[in-house]
Design a protein around this motif. Structure first.
Motif, PDB file in Angstrom:
ATOM      1  N   SER A 179       2.572   0.864 -28.270  1.00 51.49           N
ATOM      2  CA  SER A 179       1.405   0.626 -28.895  1.00 51.49           C
ATOM      3  C   SER A 179       0.425  -0.294 -28.125  1.00 51.49           C
ATOM      4  O   SER A 179      -0.971  -0.616 -28.496  1.00 51.49           O
ATOM      5  N   GLU A 180       1.106  -1.055 -27.280  1.00 49.03           N
ATOM      6  CA  GLU A 180       0.449  -2.164 -26.428  1.00 49.03           C
ATOM      7  C   GLU A 180       0.770  -2.338 -25.218  1.00 49.03           C
ATOM      8  O   GLU A 180       1.807  -1.850 -24.611  1.00 49.03           O
ATOM      9  N   SER A 181      -0.292  -2.442 -24.438  1.00 47.51           N
ATOM     10  CA  SER A 181      -0.249  -2.614 -22.785  1.00 47.51           C
ATOM     11  C   SER A 181      -1.339  -3.533 -22.335  1.00 47.51           C
ATOM     12  O   SER A 181      -2.458  -3.598 -22.838  1.00 47.51           O
ATOM     13  N   LYS A 182      -0.957  -4.181 -21.179  1.00 53.17           N
ATOM     14  CA  LYS A 182      -2.009  -4.811 -20.511  1.00 53.17           C
ATOM     15  C   LYS A 182      -2.834  -3.778 -19.750  1.00 53.17           C
ATOM     16  O   LYS A 182      -4.095  -4.181 -19.445  1.00 53.17           O
ATOM     17  N   ASN A 183      -2.221  -2.532 -19.324  1.00 53.10           N
ATOM     18  CA  ASN A 183      -3.172  -1.477 -18.567  1.00 53.10           C
ATOM     19  C   ASN A 183      -3.488  -0.445 -19.697  1.00 53.10           C
ATOM     20  O   ASN A 183      -2.542   0.142 -19.940  1.00 53.10           O
ATOM     21  N   PRO A 184      -4.778  -0.182 -19.784  1.00 57.99           N
ATOM     22  CA  PRO A 184      -5.256   0.876 -20.691  1.00 57.99           C
ATOM     23  C   PRO A 184      -4.848   2.189 -20.233  1.00 57.99           C
ATOM     24  O   PRO A 184      -4.571   3.128 -20.899  1.00 57.99           O
ATOM     25  N   ASN A 185      -4.606   2.369 -19.052  1.00 54.10           N
ATOM     26  CA  ASN A 185      -4.111   3.737 -18.394  1.00 54.10           C
ATOM     27  C   ASN A 185      -2.771   3.964 -18.728  1.00 54.10           C
ATOM     28  O   ASN A 185      -2.813   5.362 -19.229  1.00 54.10           O
ATOM     29  N   GLU A 186      -2.123   3.308 -19.158  1.00 49.27           N
ATOM     30  CA  GLU A 186      -0.830   3.458 -19.700  1.00 49.27           C
ATOM     31  C   GLU A 186      -1.031   4.095 -21.044  1.00 49.27           C
ATOM     32  O   GLU A 186       0.063   4.988 -21.541  1.00 49.27           O
ATOM     33  N   LEU A 187      -1.680   3.247 -21.776  1.00 47.98           N
ATOM     34  CA  LEU A 187      -1.977   4.038 -23.305  1.00 47.98           C
ATOM     35  C   LEU A 187      -2.761   5.462 -23.205  1.00 47.98           C
ATOM     36  O   LEU A 187      -2.257   6.122 -24.168  1.00 47.98           O
ATOM     37  N   LEU A 188      -3.701   5.788 -22.177  1.00 46.35           N
ATOM     38  CA  LEU A 188      -4.273   6.906 -22.243  1.00 46.35           C
ATOM     39  C   LEU A 188      -3.219   8.002 -21.756  1.00 46.35           C
ATOM     40  O   LEU A 188      -3.238   9.079 -22.337  1.00 46.35           O
ATOM     41  N   ASP A 189      -2.297   7.541 -20.758  1.00 47.17           N
ATOM     42  CA  ASP A 189      -1.337   8.588 -20.685  1.00 47.17           C
ATOM     43  C   ASP A 189      -0.169   8.903 -21.835  1.00 47.17           C
ATOM     44  O   ASP A 189       0.249   9.982 -21.884  1.00 47.17           O
ATOM     45  N   GLU A 190      -0.140   7.845 -22.629  1.00 44.70           N
ATOM     46  CA  GLU A 190       0.704   7.949 -23.766  1.00 44.70           C
ATOM     47  C   GLU A 190       0.126   8.973 -24.788  1.00 44.70           C
ATOM     48  O   GLU A 190       0.629   9.938 -25.472  1.00 44.70           O
ATOM     49  N   ILE A 191      -1.291   8.866 -24.957  1.00 48.71           N
ATOM     50  CA  ILE A 191      -2.016   9.960 -25.842  1.00 48.71           C
ATOM     51  C   ILE A 191      -1.763  11.128 -25.067  1.00 48.71           C
ATOM     52  O   ILE A 191      -1.769  12.223 -26.080  1.00 48.71           O
ATOM     53  N   ILE A 192      -1.858  11.414 -23.881  1.00 51.08           N
ATOM     54  CA  ILE A 192      -1.416  12.915 -23.380  1.00 51.08           C
ATOM     55  C   ILE A 192      -0.227  13.218 -23.631  1.00 51.08           C
ATOM     56  O   ILE A 192       0.210  14.368 -23.928  1.00 51.08           O
ATOM     57  N   ARG A 193       0.769  12.451 -23.499  1.00 53.72           N
ATOM     58  CA  ARG A 193       2.187  12.882 -23.732  1.00 53.72           C
ATOM     59  C   ARG A 193       2.281  13.112 -25.216  1.00 53.72           C
ATOM     60  O   ARG A 193       3.181  14.108 -25.676  1.00 53.72           O
ATOM     61  N   ASP A 194       1.746  12.322 -26.017  1.00 54.53           N
ATOM     62  CA  ASP A 194       1.575  12.458 -27.556  1.00 54.53           C
ATOM     63  C   ASP A 194       3.044  13.118 -28.104  1.00 54.53           C
ATOM     64  O   ASP A 194       3.050  14.036 -28.707  1.00 54.53           O
ATOM     65  N   PRO A 195       4.110  12.342 -27.952  1.00 52.56           N
ATOM     66  CA  PRO A 195       5.360  12.870 -28.350  1.00 52.56           C
ATOM     67  C   PRO A 195       5.615  13.034 -29.838  1.00 52.56           C
ATOM     68  O   PRO A 195       6.544  13.585 -30.183  1.00 52.56           O
ATOM     69  N   TYR A 196       4.894  11.931 -30.466  1.00 52.79           N
ATOM     70  CA  TYR A 196       4.899  12.293 -32.180  1.00 52.79           C
ATOM     71  C   TYR A 196       3.918  13.281 -32.636  1.00 52.79           C
ATOM     72  O   TYR A 196       3.685  13.438 -33.936  1.00 52.79           O
ATOM     73  N   GLY A 197       3.053  13.919 -31.934  1.00 47.78           N
ATOM     74  CA  GLY A 197       1.976  14.608 -32.335  1.00 47.78           C
ATOM     75  C   GLY A 197       1.060  14.023 -33.136  1.00 47.78           C
ATOM     76  O   GLY A 197       0.209  14.581 -34.284  1.00 47.78           O
ATOM     77  N   CYS A 198       0.455  12.857 -32.863  1.00 47.87           N
ATOM     78  CA  CYS A 198      -0.395  12.075 -33.426  1.00 47.87           C
ATOM     79  C   CYS A 198      -1.731  12.299 -33.212  1.00 47.87           C
ATOM     80  O   CYS A 198      -2.688  12.182 -33.817  1.00 47.87           O
ATOM     81  N   PHE A 199      -1.922  12.679 -31.922  1.00 49.72           N
ATOM     82  CA  PHE A 199      -3.238  12.850 -31.190  1.00 49.72           C
ATOM     83  C   PHE A 199      -3.820  14.254 -31.366  1.00 49.72           C
ATOM     84  O   PHE A 199      -4.900  14.575 -31.717  1.00 49.72           O
ATOM     85  N   PHE A 200      -2.882  15.283 -30.800  1.00 51.14           N
ATOM     86  CA  PHE A 200      -3.291  16.426 -30.600  1.00 51.14           C
ATOM     87  C   PHE A 200      -2.246  17.624 -31.472  1.00 51.14           C
ATOM     88  O   PHE A 200      -1.196  17.637 -30.788  1.00 51.14           O
ATOM     89  N   SER A 201      -2.703  17.856 -32.468  1.00 47.86           N
ATOM     90  CA  SER A 201      -1.793  18.510 -33.034  1.00 47.86           C
ATOM     91  C   SER A 201      -2.134  20.206 -33.068  1.00 47.86           C
ATOM     92  O   SER A 201      -3.087  20.569 -32.927  1.00 47.86           O
TER      93      SER A 201
END
Length: 114
Positions: A92-114
């Protein structure tokens, strides 16, 4: 936030949403992606028509990135079905916003794209 940091995040957000956008222009009339940015918080959203009123266009938020000046880092939130924002799991936290944007794409918990 410094002006070059603001420009950088705006570019990252624009590239991120452009990568999500359907290639076919006809599909974009039914589903598209966008973001809003106020200098500290970015809201990512789907752009789609209301199911029972196609002329009504909705912006359905699915992720929020918020910059903390104190911590000099970004936090990632997802939107629950209740409409409330919740801090996103272990990544949930990073100094680099691209890491968080990559996490949104991975979406391992199905939170963003269901």
């Amino acid at each position: 936030m410094e002006n070059n940091l603001i420009s950088m995040i705006e570019l990252q957000l624009r590239n991120f949403t452009n990568d999500l956008r359907p290639i076919d222009e006809d599909i974009r009339k039914e589903l598209d992606f966008g973001f809003s940015w106020d200098g500290q918080t970015a809201l990512l959203f789907e752009i789609r028509s209301k199911w029972n009123s196609p002329d009504d266009i909705l912006h359905v938020h699915f992720a929020k990135l918020k910059y903390s000046k104190l911590r000099k880092s970004w936090k990632l939130y997802w939107k629950r079905a209740s409409g409330k924002w919740e801090l996103y799991g272990s990544r949930s936290e990073s100094k680099n916003p691209n890491e968080l944007l990559d996490e949104i794409i991975r979406d391992p918990y199905g939170c963003f794209f269901s």
